[in-house]
Structure formats: structure tokens, C-alpha cells
Design a protein around this motif. Sequence first.
Motif, PDB file in Angstrom:
ATOM      1  N   ALA A  85       0.228  12.598  -4.969  1.00 10.52           N
ATOM      2  CA  ALA A  85       0.826  12.014  -3.981  1.00 10.52           C
ATOM      3  C   ALA A  85       0.945  12.626  -2.818  1.00 10.52           C
ATOM      4  N   PHE A  86       0.610  13.171  -2.589  1.00 10.69           N
ATOM      5  CA  PHE A  86       0.672  13.483  -0.835  1.00 10.69           C
ATOM      6  C   PHE A  86      -0.655  12.281  -0.141  1.00 10.69           C
ATOM      7  N   ILE A  87      -1.483  12.081  -0.605  1.00 13.63           N
ATOM      8  CA  ILE A  87      -2.645  11.444  -0.549  1.00 13.63           C
ATOM      9  C   ILE A  87      -2.251  10.009  -0.751  1.00 13.63           C
ATOM     10  N   VAL A  88      -1.612   9.512  -1.227  1.00 12.94           N
ATOM     11  CA  VAL A  88      -1.510   8.218  -1.968  1.00 12.94           C
ATOM     12  C   VAL A  88      -0.045   7.592  -1.041  1.00 12.94           C
ATOM     13  N   ALA A  89       1.605   8.938  -0.818  1.00 16.29           N
ATOM     14  CA  ALA A  89       2.119   8.996   0.792  1.00 16.29           C
ATOM     15  C   ALA A  89       1.097   8.423   1.686  1.00 16.29           C
ATOM     16  N   TYR A  90      -0.131   9.410   2.077  1.00 14.71           N
ATOM     17  CA  TYR A  90      -0.293   9.011   3.083  1.00 14.71           C
ATOM     18  C   TYR A  90      -1.270   7.108   3.563  1.00 14.71           C
ATOM     19  N   LEU A  91      -2.025   7.079   2.351  1.00 14.80           N
ATOM     20  CA  LEU A  91      -2.376   5.617   2.754  1.00 14.80           C
ATOM     21  C   LEU A  91      -1.822   4.982   2.962  1.00 14.80           C
ATOM     22  N   PHE A  92      -0.390   4.064   1.874  1.00  7.81           N
ATOM     23  CA  PHE A  92       0.471   3.625   1.554  1.00  7.81           C
ATOM     24  C   PHE A  92       2.019   3.585   2.807  1.00  7.81           C
ATOM     25  N   GLY A  93       1.933   5.037   3.141  1.00 10.70           N
ATOM     26  CA  GLY A  93       3.194   5.120   4.014  1.00 10.70           C
ATOM     27  C   GLY A  93       2.764   4.790   5.566  1.00 10.70           C
ATOM     28  N   ARG A  94       1.604   5.141   5.881  1.00  9.62           N
ATOM     29  CA  ARG A  94       0.750   5.231   7.132  1.00  9.62           C
ATOM     30  C   ARG A  94       0.808   4.030   7.803  1.00  9.62           C
ATOM     31  N   GLU A  95       0.631   3.285   6.779  1.00 13.57           N
ATOM     32  CA  GLU A  95       1.099   0.697   7.587  1.00 13.57           C
ATOM     33  C   GLU A  95       2.236   1.373   7.958  1.00 13.57           C
ATOM     34  N   TYR A  96       3.733   2.025   7.723  1.00 14.65           N
ATOM     35  CA  TYR A  96       4.438   1.977   8.263  1.00 14.65           C
ATOM     36  C   TYR A  96       4.811   2.581   9.476  1.00 14.65           C
ATOM     37  N   ARG A  97       4.190   3.620   9.090  1.00 14.10           N
ATOM     38  CA  ARG A  97       4.575   4.826  10.309  1.00 14.10           C
ATOM     39  C   ARG A  97       3.847   4.728  11.653  1.00 14.10           C
ATOM     40  N   ASP A  98       2.808   3.616  11.100  1.00 16.63           N
ATOM     41  CA  ASP A  98       2.185   3.243  12.341  1.00 16.63           C
ATOM     42  C   ASP A  98       2.033   1.992  12.993  1.00 16.63           C
ATOM     43  N   LEU A 170      -2.755   8.448 -13.383  1.00 18.02           N
ATOM     44  CA  LEU A 170      -2.173   7.683 -14.028  1.00 18.02           C
ATOM     45  C   LEU A 170      -0.514   7.746 -13.203  1.00 18.02           C
ATOM     46  N   LEU A 171      -0.635   8.792 -12.932  1.00 17.38           N
ATOM     47  CA  LEU A 171       1.726   8.441 -11.968  1.00 17.38           C
ATOM     48  C   LEU A 171       1.124   8.190 -10.369  1.00 17.38           C
ATOM     49  N   ALA A 172      -0.050   8.154  -9.787  1.00 16.62           N
ATOM     50  CA  ALA A 172       0.360   8.059  -8.235  1.00 16.62           C
ATOM     51  C   ALA A 172       0.743   6.504  -7.945  1.00 16.62           C
ATOM     52  N   PRO A 173       0.384   5.443  -9.151  1.00 21.29           N
ATOM     53  CA  PRO A 173       0.968   3.848  -8.217  1.00 21.29           C
ATOM     54  C   PRO A 173       2.270   4.384  -8.968  1.00 21.29           C
ATOM     55  N   MET A 174       2.719   4.905  -9.254  1.00 19.18           N
ATOM     56  CA  MET A 174       4.670   5.064  -8.788  1.00 19.18           C
ATOM     57  C   MET A 174       5.373   5.601  -7.553  1.00 19.18           C
ATOM     58  N   VAL A 175       4.206   7.137  -6.779  1.00 20.42           N
ATOM     59  CA  VAL A 175       3.816   7.829  -5.689  1.00 20.42           C
ATOM     60  C   VAL A 175       4.289   5.860  -4.207  1.00 20.42           C
ATOM     61  N   ALA A 176       3.169   4.598  -5.068  1.00 22.41           N
ATOM     62  CA  ALA A 176       2.983   4.187  -4.166  1.00 22.41           C
ATOM     63  C   ALA A 176       3.791   3.122  -3.836  1.00 22.41           C
ATOM     64  N   TRP A 177       4.677   2.608  -5.059  1.00 21.06           N
ATOM     65  CA  TRP A 177       5.777   1.973  -4.905  1.00 21.06           C
ATOM     66  C   TRP A 177       6.965   2.413  -3.992  1.00 21.06           C
ATOM     67  N   ILE A 178       7.314   3.850  -4.060  1.00 15.71           N
ATOM     68  CA  ILE A 178       8.036   4.503  -3.538  1.00 15.71           C
ATOM     69  C   ILE A 178       7.972   4.279  -2.139  1.00 15.71           C
ATOM     70  N   ARG A 183       8.916   2.472   2.657  1.00 13.43           N
ATOM     71  CA  ARG A 183       8.353   1.833   3.908  1.00 13.43           C
ATOM     72  C   ARG A 183       7.818   3.662   5.018  1.00 13.43           C
ATOM     73  N   GLY A 184       8.051   4.582   3.970  1.00 16.13           N
ATOM     74  CA  GLY A 184       7.237   6.262   4.992  1.00 16.13           C
ATOM     75  C   GLY A 184       6.372   6.711   3.786  1.00 16.13           C
ATOM     76  N   GLU A 185       5.938   7.640   3.828  1.00 17.09           N
ATOM     77  CA  GLU A 185       5.336   8.885   3.916  1.00 17.09           C
ATOM     78  C   GLU A 185       6.635   9.918   3.468  1.00 17.09           C
ATOM     79  N   VAL A 186       7.189  10.084   3.872  1.00 16.88           N
ATOM     80  CA  VAL A 186       8.555  11.159   2.715  1.00 16.88           C
ATOM     81  C   VAL A 186       9.105  10.337   1.971  1.00 16.88           C
ATOM     82  N   ALA A 187       9.682   9.691   2.005  1.00 14.19           N
ATOM     83  CA  ALA A 187      10.788   9.683   0.560  1.00 14.19           C
ATOM     84  C   ALA A 187       9.586   9.946  -1.191  1.00 14.19           C
ATOM     85  N   PRO A 188       8.139   9.281  -0.473  1.00 11.29           N
ATOM     86  CA  PRO A 188       6.934   9.803  -1.949  1.00 11.29           C
ATOM     87  C   PRO A 188       7.161  10.733  -2.081  1.00 11.29           C
ATOM     88  N   ILE A 189       6.538  11.667  -1.345  1.00 10.53           N
ATOM     89  CA  ILE A 189       6.522  13.273  -1.713  1.00 10.53           C
ATOM     90  C   ILE A 189       7.927  14.247  -2.023  1.00 10.53           C
TER      91      ILE A 189
END
Length: 260
Positions: A85-98, A170-178, A183-189
Motif C-alpha cells: 500500500a505504501f509503494i502504490v501510494a508513493y507511485l501515484f501520490g508523488r505526482e501530486y506531492r511533487d 489484487l487489492l493495490a488498485p483500490m489504494v491507487a484510486w484513493i 491527490r496525495g499519499e496520506v489518504a491511501p495509507i
Amino acid sequence: MFGQVLATEFMKLRRSRTTWATLAVFALMPPGIALFIWIVREPGRAAQLGLLGTKASLAGIEATWPAYFYMLTLIFGIGGMLLLAFIVAYLFGREYRDATAKNMLALPVGRHWFVVAKLLVAAVWWMALVALVLVEALAIGLAMGLPGFSAELAATGIAKLLLAPAIAFLLAPMVAWIAVWSRGEVAPIAFSLVMLALGNLFGRTGWAEWFPYSIVPLLIGVVADPAESLPGGSNAVLAGTFMAGVAGTILQLRFADNAQ
């Protein structure tokens, strides 16, 4: 076009310290288990070194290969769900953080390719971690000379060790959606932590096989005796969760207002 997007996503990890941080965290888990097993096997020496506290309870831990595989399954399952979950949140959320999401989405590339590419990067990243730590765990077990090893036990144990991380993915895409929705990494974690707690709660009920976040705890024996195989309903729930997460992430990027 997709090849360029995928290559770019991998290149973003070249100088990232997060990849090494996740490896370091995951790689610490087998030595931690080995320490507990050593304390059980050598209580006298552990007490001399101050490792065996008067209030410490190591009941139920055995210095054997079956017990070692069981504890490895727990960390690959529950620990892996959180780390992935941390990895997926980082990959998708970093685009908004950066503040790079707006630039990324302005490129003349179908936005769904970004979702597919990032999930593939997450899969490769996750599989590499699992493979490296599995080799490390087996080497530690052999070095400790634990009793009870057999080829059949190793095949069964490794199969279960690999199944739990696969289900977790298989649960990772839900984390990506959040992540793209918030638009960040905190909410998905935070979402993952809450779902893990709910999974533990529902896992103790008759709904365990129908709640996606209870299926890994059910499989590895966190909430009851380990399941030998998953019910057909659980496979359908996992497939539906994966597809819903992918579709939700793609639609969120395609139709939502992505102005930063």
C-alpha cells in the motif's frame, strides 16, 4: 507509446531512496523472526544478554521450520499488505506531492496508460522485494539449522508465501484510486490501515470470505486456522476488487478535474 510511458515510470525510480527504504524495512523482518526463534531455542543465553524479559511471552513460538514458515507467512501477508500500500501510494501520490501530475496528464498519451504503467512498476517492485526477502529468509533458516525441514514442507511453505503477496497485489488498485482521488499519499495509507483493521474484525465473522481485506488474514491464519484454499466466492471478490480499483483509478484520471 505505452512502452515510453512504462520506461519513464521505471526511470523515475533511478534516484529514489524509497525503493531502498522498502527493501531495508522488508529485509529486517526475517532477522526479527530469527531473533525470536533463537531466544526460544537459547533461553539461558538470551537471558544473560537481557533479551528475555521477565514479562515477555513467547508461548506458541517453536524453533522449527514449520513455525518459521508460519511466521514468515504472517509478515509476507499482513506486513506485505501495508508495505505494498505504501509503494502504490508513493507511485501515484508523488505526482501530486511533487506537482508533476498536471504536466503528466497534459501529455498526448491516453491517461489509462499511466495507470497501467504505474501498476506494472508496482508489481515488478513488489515481486523483486518478495523474491529477495524470500531468498534471505531461506538462507537464515538454513543457517540456523532449524529441525523439521523437508522438500514437501519447503514447497508448501514457499507456495503460501508467494500466494499471500499475490492476493495483496489484487487489492493495490483500490489504494491507487484513493491516491488519485485524494491527490496525495496520506489518504491511501490511512485507508489501508483502516481496511486492515476492518479485515481483522470481519475475519472473525462469517463474512470473512466476502470482505476483500479479510481474505489474506483468513488464508494465513491470523483470525483462525489457516485456510487450505480460498472459497470460490473469495476469488470472485478479489477479482471484482481488482477490476473496480483499476476502473476507478482510470476514470478518476480521465474525467476528474486534475488542476493542481
